[in-house]
Write a protein that holds these residues in place. Sequence first.
Motif, mmCIF file in Angstrom:
data_model
loop_
_atom_site.group_PDB
_atom_site.id
_atom_site.type_symbol
_atom_site.label_atom_id
_atom_site.label_comp_id
_atom_site.label_asym_id
_atom_site.label_seq_id
_atom_site.Cartn_x
_atom_site.Cartn_y
_atom_site.Cartn_z
ATOM 1 N N ILE A 110 43.220 37.607 45.842
ATOM 2 C CA ILE A 110 42.870 36.247 46.276
ATOM 3 C C ILE A 110 42.306 36.294 47.694
ATOM 4 O O ILE A 110 42.733 37.108 48.510
ATOM 5 N N ASP A 111 41.354 35.431 47.951
ATOM 6 C CA ASP A 111 40.901 35.217 49.325
ATOM 7 C C ASP A 111 41.615 33.960 49.773
ATOM 8 O O ASP A 111 41.397 32.877 49.218
ATOM 9 N N VAL A 112 42.483 34.108 50.759
ATOM 10 C CA VAL A 112 43.347 32.990 51.136
ATOM 11 C C VAL A 112 43.214 32.629 52.616
ATOM 12 O O VAL A 112 43.191 33.508 53.479
ATOM 13 N N GLU A 126 37.752 44.218 43.311
ATOM 14 C CA GLU A 126 39.128 43.913 42.966
ATOM 15 C C GLU A 126 39.261 42.519 42.377
ATOM 16 O O GLU A 126 40.212 42.234 41.660
ATOM 17 N N HIS A 127 38.336 41.648 42.704
ATOM 18 C CA HIS A 127 38.418 40.287 42.186
ATOM 19 C C HIS A 127 38.314 40.263 40.660
ATOM 20 O O HIS A 127 38.807 39.350 40.019
ATOM 21 N N GLN A 128 37.706 41.288 40.084
ATOM 22 C CA GLN A 128 37.607 41.344 38.614
ATOM 23 C C GLN A 128 38.948 41.670 37.955
ATOM 24 O O GLN A 128 39.113 41.508 36.747
ATOM 25 N N ALA A 165 37.186 45.068 57.969
ATOM 26 C CA ALA A 165 38.439 44.311 57.894
ATOM 27 C C ALA A 165 38.199 42.916 57.310
ATOM 28 O O ALA A 165 37.227 42.255 57.655
ATOM 29 N N GLU A 166 39.085 42.521 56.390
ATOM 30 C CA GLU A 166 39.010 41.167 55.814
ATOM 31 C C GLU A 166 40.383 40.531 55.980
ATOM 32 O O GLU A 166 41.319 40.866 55.255
ATOM 33 N N SER A 167 40.493 39.608 56.927
ATOM 34 C CA SER A 167 41.802 39.015 57.229
ATOM 35 C C SER A 167 42.278 38.057 56.128
ATOM 36 O O SER A 167 43.407 37.607 56.153
ATOM 37 N N TRP A 168 41.419 37.770 55.173
ATOM 38 C CA TRP A 168 41.718 36.771 54.137
ATOM 39 C C TRP A 168 41.952 37.352 52.740
ATOM 40 O O TRP A 168 42.425 36.675 51.858
ATOM 41 N N HIS A 169 41.619 38.620 52.547
ATOM 42 C CA HIS A 169 41.686 39.186 51.184
ATOM 43 C C HIS A 169 43.062 39.820 50.937
ATOM 44 O O HIS A 169 43.406 40.840 51.511
ATOM 45 N N TYR A 170 43.831 39.177 50.081
ATOM 46 C CA TYR A 170 45.154 39.681 49.707
ATOM 47 C C TYR A 170 45.158 40.162 48.272
ATOM 48 O O TYR A 170 44.500 39.602 47.404
ATOM 49 N N TYR A 227 39.873 35.271 40.764
ATOM 50 C CA TYR A 227 39.270 36.072 39.680
ATOM 51 C C TYR A 227 37.764 35.839 39.621
ATOM 52 O O TYR A 227 37.294 34.707 39.715
ATOM 53 N N ARG A 228 37.035 36.933 39.515
ATOM 54 C CA ARG A 228 35.587 36.842 39.287
ATOM 55 C C ARG A 228 35.211 37.746 38.125
ATOM 56 O O ARG A 228 35.704 38.881 38.051
ATOM 57 N N THR A 229 34.337 37.268 37.279
ATOM 58 C CA THR A 229 33.858 38.115 36.187
ATOM 59 C C THR A 229 32.885 39.149 36.758
ATOM 60 O O THR A 229 32.443 39.038 37.902
HETATM 61 ZN ZN LIG Z 1 38.167 39.026 48.481
#
Ligand SMILES: [Zn+2]
Length: 320
Positions: free
Chosen positions: A240-242, A233-235, A287-292, A200-202
Amino acid sequence: MRKRKKIRLKKQVKLVLCLIVFIILAIVIGKSIYKDHVYKNSYEYKLEVHGYSADEVKLLIKNLSNKKLDELLESEKNDVLISLLKEKYFLKKNLDRYLDYYDKHKQTELSQIIAIVNVYADYETYEHDIDTDINKDELILCNKYYKLSADYEPDDLVQMNSKYYYGDSQSVRQEVYDAFIDMWNAANEEGIYLIVNSSYRTYADQDEVYNSYKDSYGEKEADAVAARAGYSEHQTGLAIDVFSKDNTSRATFKESLAYSWLEANAYKYGFILRYPEGKENITGYGAESWHYRYVGKDVAEYIYENDITFDEYYAYFIEK
Ligand SMILES: [Zn+2]
């Protein structure tokens, strides 16, 4: 005398009968002439004469206004239009934009055109703002067209246990946390240690992230790798970035065992790889292999099995 009367009566009956038969025939023939006239003036008939098959005619009548049908009859058979109408994710409301996009990008596959237009990617990013519907709960869409207000904050954020993240403390929505723990345990049983480094990010946090990229690399580069505040989307508290404990590198995570495991299993826990390779023109991100992203099990399964993005899913199943 009696005999003559009988004959006259017979003649009269015959006459009446003839008249009845004549009237019936006139009605039947008249009706059929009228029917034929109506049919020949119908779009069904005109379109078939114009070269469209019965199935195509049905599609056209179902999706086009009379004005559009009239226009169609004035030009040659439109095979592109028919193919568009047969596309799986065709939306009637977008027809003009599909055709417009096709005119300018004739080499693009029709299924791509459908996807691009459905998610508004035929507009410039950040130039077609829609206030996203925050009542959609875990299906809130947030991208370069659907934005959140600066003060949006989910009301059920929970802090993650420190064993699940590294760096700054992390929080997500309760439902996401529960699903993440299930996923974490399943991965752990196979010797994979998942670890989160952003969640989560504000709005203010995101503004800082975006501006730091912008200051270092300029606006174009910043837009390619980070969302502007309100568009992240983090807001939502649903992303999650995993990574894994033994690989936290954005550059090489894709080659890790953890990535392969997530790619094959995350949907079972309600998560999807949000910005896959090859979908950059739909998602608006490299592409972001970590952003779920958490969307719940049913939606995640559909997206996984049909190989579409959440943006496309939202356009077709939620917004329409
Ligand atoms: Zn992300």
